[in-house]
Design an enzyme around this catalytic site. Structure first.
Site, short mmCIF file in Angstrom:
data_model
loop_
_atom_site.label_atom_id
_atom_site.label_comp_id
_atom_site.label_asym_id
_atom_site.label_seq_id
_atom_site.Cartn_x
_atom_site.Cartn_y
_atom_site.Cartn_z
N GLU A 190 0.97 -1.24 0.08
CA GLU A 190 0.23 0.04 0.02
C GLU A 190 0.90 1.30 -0.12
O GLU A 190 2.02 1.03 0.53
CB GLU A 190 -0.99 -0.09 1.20
CG GLU A 190 -1.98 -1.07 1.32
CD GLU A 190 -2.57 -1.41 2.50
OE1 GLU A 190 -3.59 -1.68 2.71
OE2 GLU A 190 -1.96 -1.23 3.79
N ASP B 160 -7.36 -4.92 8.63
CA ASP B 160 -7.15 -3.71 7.96
C ASP B 160 -7.16 -3.75 6.36
O ASP B 160 -6.30 -3.10 5.76
CB ASP B 160 -5.79 -3.17 8.61
CG ASP B 160 -4.66 -4.04 8.52
OD1 ASP B 160 -4.88 -5.37 8.01
OD2 ASP B 160 -3.66 -3.68 8.88
#
Ligand code: NAD
Length: 353
Positions: A66, A237
């Site tokens: 990410e 998450d």
């Protein structure tokens, strides 16, 4: 590589893992967590200034990579971070990271840093800062479920900011719990190893879940969550990676960092798109209520947001001058004549061999 050359703007201060560890010893882990929590709180208070987007995720079967960008208009920052729960089986970290700050006015980087350690510090700082606003008064006992890389940092932060002194530990791997017991000896905790999650939550006013598993896991079922508890859920998450049974979400008041990201990645991905949540920045600046009464279940659905990394990097940058714990990295080509990039290469002939 060692002494920085302040006259060369293009030399970028770089904080290596070794220097980050020196800094943690010099300043103290707890003191760093508290300092970062202060920066995170300050930045939540000026939330509206920041550029905000959900982080940019590249998913694979085994994990995710990410990028987390943001800017306050003066300074730009981003973090590169991965999440690979299977990594520990091969002796690798689940989460590793590095990040950068840059001057918005020139675009030149002003700091590059390792962020695997810094992420553990900032995640713990965020959890404890949120708990300071939401946990029941006088909470001193925390169930810590998932005893991996983040866990000791979470414990130290909750002690420093919220007064937690008793830890009830559980992990499916007993060796992980034994490691936490070892690492936190002489840190002022009463440490209790538990055989199940059910045993761990007994008498705990705060429940932290920080497990890693790339699936919709059920670390906590509804019957394990009593009235008045604060849940700090940080392990869920990613899409398809959650920790809590959805019935808990229906009973709790849910607090999040940035809804557009949390709806994709957090526990609330299990709920409809209009599921009500409260944004933490509003609780912190006093425009939304936090805990209303002793019986309320508060749930921090923490996924980690770019502004928290920005705050941590901002804190770190403030420590460089006094400590000198960085290297000067030659990473920006910066010719004397800015249009003569080619000439700079030519003139370097014979000096770069
Ligand atoms: P880790 O792999 O080092 O530790 C995870 C631990 O969870 C392991 O010890 C594992 O045995 C345990 N575990 C797995 N399934 C379990 C279960 N069902 N019950 C009890 N224990 C279980 O990972 P880490 O670096 O400590 O990270 C923990 C989680 O937090 C990860 O999912 C990571 O993605 C997440 N994380 C979130 C943030 C955030 O800002 N919200 C930041 C960093 C990490």
């Amino acid at each position: 590589m060692s002494a920085p050359e302040p006259s060369r703007l293009a030399y970028v201060p770089f904080v290596s893992v070794a220097n980050m560890m020196r800094l943690m010893h010099r300043i103290g882990v707890t003191e760093m967590i508290c300092g970062i929590a202060t920066c995170i709180e300050e930045d939540f208070r000026r939330w509206e200034l920041f550029d905000k987007i959900p982080r940019v995720a590249s998913h694979s079967l085994e994990g995710v990579i990410e990028l987390m960008p943001t800017s306050d208009g003066e300074v730009y920052g981003f973090k590169y971070v991965n999440g690979h729960p299977k990594n520990t089986r091969d002796g690798l970290q689940t989460v590793t990271a590095f990040g950068l700050l840059a001057d918005v006015h020139t675009g030149y980087p002003v700091l590059l840093s390792e962020m695997t350690l810094l992420t553990a510090l900032r995640t713990a700082a965020t959890s404890a800062l949120v708990a300071k606003y939401l946990a029941p008064q006088g909470a001193d006992t925390m169930a810590l479920i998932g005893n991996g890389a983040q866990s000791e940092f979470q414990a130290l932060a909750m002690k420093a900011l919220c007064g937690v002194t008793r830890l009830r530990l559980y992990d499916i791997d007993r060796a992980a719990t034994a490691k936490v017991m070892r690492n936190l000896t002489d840190r002022g905790f009463d440490l209790i190893a538990c055989d199940t999650a059910e045993a761990a939550v007994e008498g705990a006013q705060i429940i932290t879940t920080c497990t890693a598993d790339k699936q919709n896991a059920t670390i906590l079922t509804d019957n394990l969550v009593g009235a008045g508890v604060h849940i700090n859920a940080i392990g869920g998450d990613c899409p398809g990676k959650t920790e809590l049974h959805r019935d808990i979400l229906s009973r709790a008041d849910v607090f999040v960092e940035y809804p557009p990201q949390t709806r994709i990645e957090g526990e609330i991905q299990q709920m409809p798109d209009d599921f009500p949540v409260t944004e933490m920045w509003q609780v912190i600046n006093g425009t939304a209520p936090g805990r209303r009464d002793a019986g309320q279940i508060t749930l921090f659905d923490g996924v980690g947001f770019a502004t928290e990394d920005f705050s941590a990097l901002r804190y770190l940058r403030g420590k460089l001058h006094d400590t000198g714990l960085y290297d000067a990295l030659d990473m920006i080509a910066d010719p004397d004549d800015p249009r003569d990039l080619f000439g700079m290469v030519q003139r370097a002939s014979g000096t770069t061999a």
